[in-house]
Enzyme design. Sequence first.
Site, PDB file in Angstrom:
ATOM      1  N   LYS A  80       0.864  -1.187   0.000  1.00 35.39           N
ATOM      2  CA  LYS A  80       0.000   0.000   0.000  1.00 35.39           C
ATOM      3  C   LYS A  80       0.895   1.230   0.000  1.00 35.39           C
ATOM      4  O   LYS A  80       1.939   1.249   0.659  1.00 35.39           O
ATOM      5  CB  LYS A  80      -0.862   0.005   1.259  1.00 35.39           C
ATOM      6  CG  LYS A  80      -2.118   0.818   1.130  1.00 35.39           C
ATOM      7  CD  LYS A  80      -3.227   0.038   0.445  1.00 35.39           C
ATOM      8  CE  LYS A  80      -4.451   0.894   0.219  1.00 35.39           C
ATOM      9  NZ  LYS A  80      -5.549   0.157  -0.384  1.00 35.39           N
ATOM     10  N   GLY A 187     -22.210   5.346  -3.419  1.00 31.64           N
ATOM     11  CA  GLY A 187     -21.141   5.766  -4.323  1.00 31.64           C
ATOM     12  C   GLY A 187     -20.946   4.758  -5.442  1.00 31.64           C
ATOM     13  O   GLY A 187     -21.879   4.035  -5.833  1.00 31.64           O
ATOM     14  N   VAL A 189     -19.576   1.810  -5.730  1.00 31.78           N
ATOM     15  CA  VAL A 189     -19.914   0.403  -5.491  1.00 31.78           C
ATOM     16  C   VAL A 189     -21.366   0.277  -5.040  1.00 31.78           C
ATOM     17  O   VAL A 189     -22.124  -0.548  -5.580  1.00 31.78           O
ATOM     18  CB  VAL A 189     -18.976  -0.231  -4.441  1.00 31.78           C
ATOM     19  CG1 VAL A 189     -19.366  -1.678  -4.195  1.00 31.78           C
ATOM     20  CG2 VAL A 189     -17.521  -0.160  -4.892  1.00 31.78           C
TER      21      VAL A 189
END
Length: 354
Positions: A80, A187, A189
């Site tokens: 990440k 949103g 998804v």
Amino acid sequence: MDVFTHPEFDGHEQLVFGHDPATDLRALIAIHDTSLGPAMGGCRMWPYASEAEAVTDALRLSRGMTQKSALAGLALGGGKAVIMGDPNQHKTPELMRAMGRVIDNLGGRYVTAEDSGMSVADLRTLGEVTPHVVGIRDYQRTDGSAHDGDPSPATADGVYRGIRASVRARLGRPELRGLRVAIQGTGSVGRRLARHLAADGVALSVADIHAASAQALADELDARLLSADAILADDADVVSPCALGAAINPQTRQQLKCSIVAGAANNQLATAADGVALWQAGILYAPDFAINAGGIIDVGSQYYGFDATDVDRRVAGIETTLGTIFERAYRDNIPPETIAEQLADERLAAHSGK
Ligand code: NAD
């Protein structure tokens, strides 16, 4: 600030601090584990209050990516990246290219993708200076629609399948028709998930802090519009957190009336104790890193060059994986998120021969 004794440190392979004086880039890349393949995970841009907060986020999220990819059966490790800064104020093409150079210096050990505060356009700018970027390839999906790099459709498809697995395991029903699902967050998804569910005859409630977005979806699908404060307490069979993390915490879990919590958001449980409490209350929780793997499957496919049919097949596999997790959870009376972690560890160990 200590790293090796940090509570979120979990034998991470590498933590890289990136700085570019010209653009004042201040960034971190955490590589958790590369035993299955290169560390893949999104790049987040966020106005962290401190460096310690950024380190915590990078360590925690990169470990989650290792588990997510292992569980999804992908030959990818976990990593990440975080950029410290406000995306609305500090983001410039030069800053993106400086970040791209930090990523490029890792020679492919870390492959980046989209996350909060970053867009497909930003990734394309990163891609000007490094090939180690996914989520920017255009192709055609199996349903004929155009894919522009956004993984949300694959994520929503996976969450829909995960809800089916949850309903089968908890309610013993093979179909969703007639059930009630409450979606927190409409949103990218959440709204796609709502459309899948509506097509199956599910009665929907929706809420978003941006009321206009929830209102538009409610109008489109004839769903009930609830306030953001009321959605988790809705009298629904399934609550689907598709907004931010920590939706399930000591305050909200007291309000739940549902039998199942199954949504897209990362880190839905504020703490591990919240997961144990759900299990003890008879509420089945679909572990976030298992149910929302559609996104990493989609962007991972671009790295390995899978075709759209293969992406669909792998996303469909989320239903089977969750079925296995729930079966073991009920058999051994252990919360599903613990079983999911065990399964991910088993897959990692099997590969590395540990
Ligand atoms: P998004 O930003 O498009 O949508 C999130 C929505 O939640 C926004 O409309 C926002 O207004 C709303 N929201 C925020 N706080 C809220 C609250 N308290 N109550 C109600 N609504 C609230 O994000 P997205 O891409 O749809 O992702 C949703 C979640 O799923 C995120 O947690 C993300 O990390 C996770 N996720 C997304 C993907 C993906 O492919 N997009 C993949 C894996 C995980």
